[in-house]
Write an enzyme that holds these catalytic residues in place. Structure first.
Site, PDB file in Angstrom:
ATOM      1  N   HIS A 196       0.869  -1.187   0.000  1.00  0.00           N
ATOM      2  CA  HIS A 196       0.000   0.000   0.000  1.00  0.00           C
ATOM      3  C   HIS A 196       0.902   1.233   0.000  1.00  0.00           C
ATOM      4  CE1 HIS A 196      -2.867   2.909   1.739  1.00  0.00           C
ATOM      5  NE2 HIS A 196      -3.839   2.067   1.442  1.00  0.00           N
ATOM      6  N   ASP A 252       3.151  -4.178   8.307  1.00  0.00           N
ATOM      7  CA  ASP A 252       1.966  -3.321   8.252  1.00  0.00           C
ATOM      8  C   ASP A 252       0.764  -4.245   8.454  1.00  0.00           C
ATOM      9  OD1 ASP A 252      -0.265  -1.911   7.521  1.00  0.00           O
ATOM     10  OD2 ASP A 252       0.461  -1.359   5.519  1.00  0.00           O
ATOM     11  N   GLN A 279      -4.380  -4.628   7.529  1.00  0.00           N
ATOM     12  CA  GLN A 279      -5.360  -5.570   6.960  1.00  0.00           C
ATOM     13  C   GLN A 279      -5.280  -6.940   7.613  1.00  0.00           C
ATOM     14  OE1 GLN A 279      -7.639  -4.660   4.862  1.00  0.00           O
ATOM     15  NE2 GLN A 279      -6.861  -2.669   4.225  1.00  0.00           N
ATOM     16  N   LYS A 297     -10.194  -0.047  10.990  1.00  0.00           N
ATOM     17  CA  LYS A 297     -10.419  -1.242  10.169  1.00  0.00           C
ATOM     18  C   LYS A 297     -10.800  -2.444  11.031  1.00  0.00           C
ATOM     19  CE  LYS A 297      -7.171   0.141   6.547  1.00  0.00           C
ATOM     20  NZ  LYS A 297      -8.058   0.771   5.557  1.00  0.00           N
ATOM     21  N   CYS A 312      -4.866   2.357  -3.687  1.00  0.00           N
ATOM     22  CA  CYS A 312      -3.619   2.887  -3.109  1.00  0.00           C
ATOM     23  C   CYS A 312      -2.448   1.928  -3.307  1.00  0.00           C
ATOM     24  CB  CYS A 312      -3.778   3.235  -1.633  1.00  0.00           C
ATOM     25  SG  CYS A 312      -4.987   4.526  -1.329  1.00  0.00           S
TER      26      CYS A 312
END
Lengths: 416, 130
Positions: A129, A205, A208, A231, A373
């Protein structure tokens, strides 16, 4: 391929916890939300926690000596402990940020500026991303470091054949635990082991991943882990960075100002201990407390149930949508539900993803369309745009059936 | 929104008019829509009196941006660059013949913005979206 009966009951019950699904769209359709990879919906308890805090406990944390301020500080720090525990971290290893993007920027700037030198290398992947690419581009340009990329194959999977060669001279490996575009779950264990063998640190990261998988940063062995509250059922404006204690102690601050100091004179300042050293200014106290309520909710639902639910939903969707291949449906990324999180990226014939999203919108279905993105990945794969449906714990087979019917209608409109 | 995808829109999407490149280009512009990554290039050739003699567009995008640009190119021949620069969004809405939702307005107006940019020699403002 129905979910077992107990799951159906559990699903119906938890779906009722999300007030947003009570509404109808302006066309009178039920709301079918398939864009949780962009942001999740919020359960009533999280929404109530926000109002509750402001109605009963609002005071600045770490400042007042009065009862109200103590209550606010205690709730704020209890939320830190709770969210830390949720990802297998110690409370003093968890820094509040606005979101995963800010968490990554914190490491790129604070750690990067103190540790990266001309000629050092940073290893990313081709699936990142923009939030885990642009901050590294900036610090690399600033210090004269070099960016390298773990390749992604045509199926959207990491290619580790040349990993040892790529790791030569690397100080930091930064990669998405789960891809927001394709749902690919990164082979994090392998990458962490080999990165550490080469003396590199690893930042994952988890924006997600943490909402969808049971995450334990200690077991993963990562040095840094970034998450976004919004999220994973929490409000927007709150996220967190996990960092290993020893690393956080050595790192200089990122932002500076109030609440992150031990003592200040006109000439100089000594900083507070981590994590507070990295939290300049008043934090999003209410949002942090609501984040704690969100992870309580997820813990009660059970993250292994969430993972299994999404795995089954993806398997159901892959089977349900399969007949549309004859109308030009192409699904990207790994087709194996064990290898992906609850994300499906696709195109339907020559219908542009934005047109598809507009048609689905008239049926009350919310999907994302565009480059997600991840513009470099899109260019690499030769896709100008894709449509993306992403699932979460509140989605069910009816949502997938509605998606199927709407895609079929779109194929009809475009005479595919 | 779905009654928007009428036959003439799909026809312009799949068979865009004036698509490609000109041999002789007098003025040109290129831009993209950051929301969807649509890219669009418009080339104009002028006659000796300064009027648009020929036009081509090139790019990729959704049915709305492609069809609206295709229809727009059919209406610019014979206009001076000053007249092109003064075109309002009405010409696009008239061409499309049906209401466009606010979220898709930029798609519909991308072609007009690039056309006007070519005429004035710099990137034009977005035509009034209200």
């Amino acid at each position: 391929m129905a979910l077992s009966a107990p799951s159906d009951v559990k699903l119906a019950r938890l779906r009722a916890d999300f007030p947003i699904f009570a509404q109808r769209t302006s066309r009178g359709k039920p709301l079918i939300y398939l864009d949780s990879a962009a942001t999740s919906q919020k359960p009533r308890v999280v929404i109530d926690a926000l109002a509750d805090y402001y109605a009963t406990s609002n005071a600045n944390a770490h400042r007042g000596v009065y009862e109200l301020a103590e209550r606010s500080t205690e709730a704020f720090e209890a939320a830190r402990e709770n969210v830390a525990r949720f990802i297998g971290a110690q409370p003093r290893e968890l820094i509040w940020t606005r979101n995963a993007t800010e968490a990554i920027n914190l490491v790129a700037n604070a750690w990067g500026r103190a540790n990266l030198r001309r000629g050092d290398a940073i290893l990313l992947t081709q699936i990142e991303h923009h939030s885990n690419l642009v901050p590294w581009q900036r610090i690399a340009q600033e210090v004269g470091a070099q960016l390298r990329f773990i390749p992604i194959d045509g199926m959207g999977e990491h290619v580790l054949d040349d990993l040892d060669a790529l790791l030569d001279g690397v100080r930091m490996v930064a990669l998405a635990h789960v891809s927001n575009t394709l749902g690919t779950i990164a082979p994090l264990e392998t990458i962490v082991k080999r990165a550490h063998a080469h003396g590199a640190l690893v930042l994952a990261d988890g924006a997600q991943a943490a909402p969808h998988l049971a995450v334990n940063v200690a077991e993963l062995g990562v040095d840094f882990y970034a998450i976004s509250g919004h999220k994973m059922l929490a409000p927007t404006g709150i996220g967190a960075l996990y960092g290993k204690r020893t690393l956080l102690e050595e790192m200089p601050p990122f932002l500076s100002g109030g609440d992150m100091i031990k003592s200040v004179s006109y000439e100089q300042t000594s900083y507070d201990d981590p994590p507070w050293k990295f939290e300049a200014g008043t934090s999003s106290i209410a949002d942090a407390i609501a984040f704690g309520v969100a992870v309580d909710y997820l813990r009660a639902v059970d993250m292994s149930w969430v993972r299994e639910h999404e795995r089954r939903l993806v398997a159901y969707a892959l089977a349900r949508l399969d007949p549309l291949r004859s109308r030009g449906l192409v699904i990207y990324g790994p087709k194996n539900p064990d290898r992906i999180s609850g994300v499906l990226s696709f195109n339907l014939g020559d219908i542009h993803a934005h047109d598809l999203a507009s048609i689905l919108d008239t049926d009350g279905i919310c999907i994302r369309a565009g480059h997600h993105c991840t513009m470099p990945l899109m260019n690499l794969m030769g896709w100008s745009a894709t449509a993306r449906a992403s699932f979460y714990l509140y989605n069910n087979e009816d949502d997938v059936d509605a998606l199927y019917r709407s895609l079929e209608r779109a194929a009809g409109i475009f005479k595919l | 929104m779905d009654d928007f995808y009428r036959d003439y829109i799909l026809d312009h999407y799949r068979h865009p008019r004036n698509f490609g490149h000109l041999d002789r280009v007098d003025v040109q512009a290129e831009d993209s829509n950051p929301l969807c990554g649509d890219r669009l290039r418009i080339e104009l050739a002028l006659d000796e009196t300064g009027r648009v003699q020929d036009v081509r567009f090139w790019g990729q995008g959704c049915a709305i941006s492609q069809a609206s640009t295709s229809m727009l190119t059919e209406r610019v021949k014979g206009l001076t660059l000053e007249e092109v620069a003064r075109l309002s969004k009405d010409i696009v809405l008239e061409n499309m013949g049906i209401g466009i939702s606010p979220t898709r307005m930029k798609c519909a107006l991308l072609g007009l913005r690039v056309l006007k940019s070519a005429a004035i020699g710099e990137i034009a403002e977005w035509p009034d979206e209200s």
